[in-house]
Design a protein around this motif. Structure first.
Motif, PDB file in Angstrom:
ATOM      1  N   THR A  67      35.916  39.973  33.977  1.00  7.89           N
ATOM      2  CA  THR A  67      34.940  40.496  34.865  1.00  7.89           C
ATOM      3  C   THR A  67      34.570  39.431  35.861  1.00  7.89           C
ATOM      4  O   THR A  67      34.097  39.598  37.110  1.00  7.89           O
TER       5      THR A  67
ATOM      6  N   TRP B 205      38.145  49.189  40.517  1.00 11.49           N
ATOM      7  CA  TRP B 205      37.308  48.507  39.600  1.00 11.49           C
ATOM      8  C   TRP B 205      36.406  49.728  38.308  1.00 11.49           C
ATOM      9  O   TRP B 205      35.693  50.293  39.084  1.00 11.49           O
TER      10      TRP B 205
ATOM     11  N   ARG C 256      40.655  41.006  43.517  1.00  2.00           N
ATOM     12  CA  ARG C 256      40.522  41.720  44.626  1.00  2.00           C
ATOM     13  C   ARG C 256      41.594  40.852  45.857  1.00  2.00           C
ATOM     14  O   ARG C 256      42.302  41.686  46.592  1.00  2.00           O
TER      15      ARG C 256
ATOM     16  N   THR D 231      37.114  44.058  32.358  1.00  2.00           N
ATOM     17  CA  THR D 231      36.667  45.300  33.118  1.00  2.00           C
ATOM     18  C   THR D 231      38.016  46.027  33.032  1.00  2.00           C
ATOM     19  O   THR D 231      39.084  45.455  33.604  1.00  2.00           O
TER      20      THR D 231
ATOM     21  N   LYS E 200      36.475  39.211  39.449  1.00  8.91           N
ATOM     22  CA  LYS E 200      36.812  40.339  40.231  1.00  8.91           C
ATOM     23  C   LYS E 200      37.209  39.859  41.593  1.00  8.91           C
ATOM     24  O   LYS E 200      38.128  40.569  42.110  1.00  8.91           O
TER      25      LYS E 200
END
Length: 116
Positions: A12, A41, A19, A64, A15
């Protein structure tokens, strides 16, 4: 159309790194014939009683779920494109430093039967 689909668990707090990794990969995939690359996501991913995306990727509490897909014009373009992607020098560093555990990634290729 042909679609490659992916479900994976990403830290998490990683992220933004994920990306950036995905944006760099998208350039390479499109260069070799992909029509699009989408990275989504997890925001509303329920945990199931029997199975779920969480259990499928063995998600840890600090991770995640990410759902991704790549679209191609057809399977022949995808097969040739994938070979070129993995031979592309731009992917060499990216593949060695993936911001997730690739051993828990679930993936497959799919023939599109409805595109409404």
């Amino acid at each position: 159309m042909y679609v490659d689909g992916f479900v994976l668990a990403v830290p998490t707090d990683g992220k933004e790194a994920y990306r950036r990794h995905a944006e760099e990969a998208a350039v390479v995939f499109r260069r070799h014939g992909a029509l699009s690359l989408v990275e989504a996501w997890g925001d509303d991913v329920p945990e199931g009683k029997v199975n779920s995306m969480h259990t499928a990727v063995l998600r840890k509490p600090e991770e995640t779920v990410v759902f991704s897909w790549i679209t191609w014009p057809d399977k022949a373009t995808r097969d040739a494109g994938m070979q070129k992607v993995f031979a592309d020098p731009a992917m060499a560093g990216s593949m060695q430093h993936m911001p997730f555990d690739g051993t828990r990634m679930i993936f497959g290729g799919f023939e599109v039967i409805v595109d409404a």
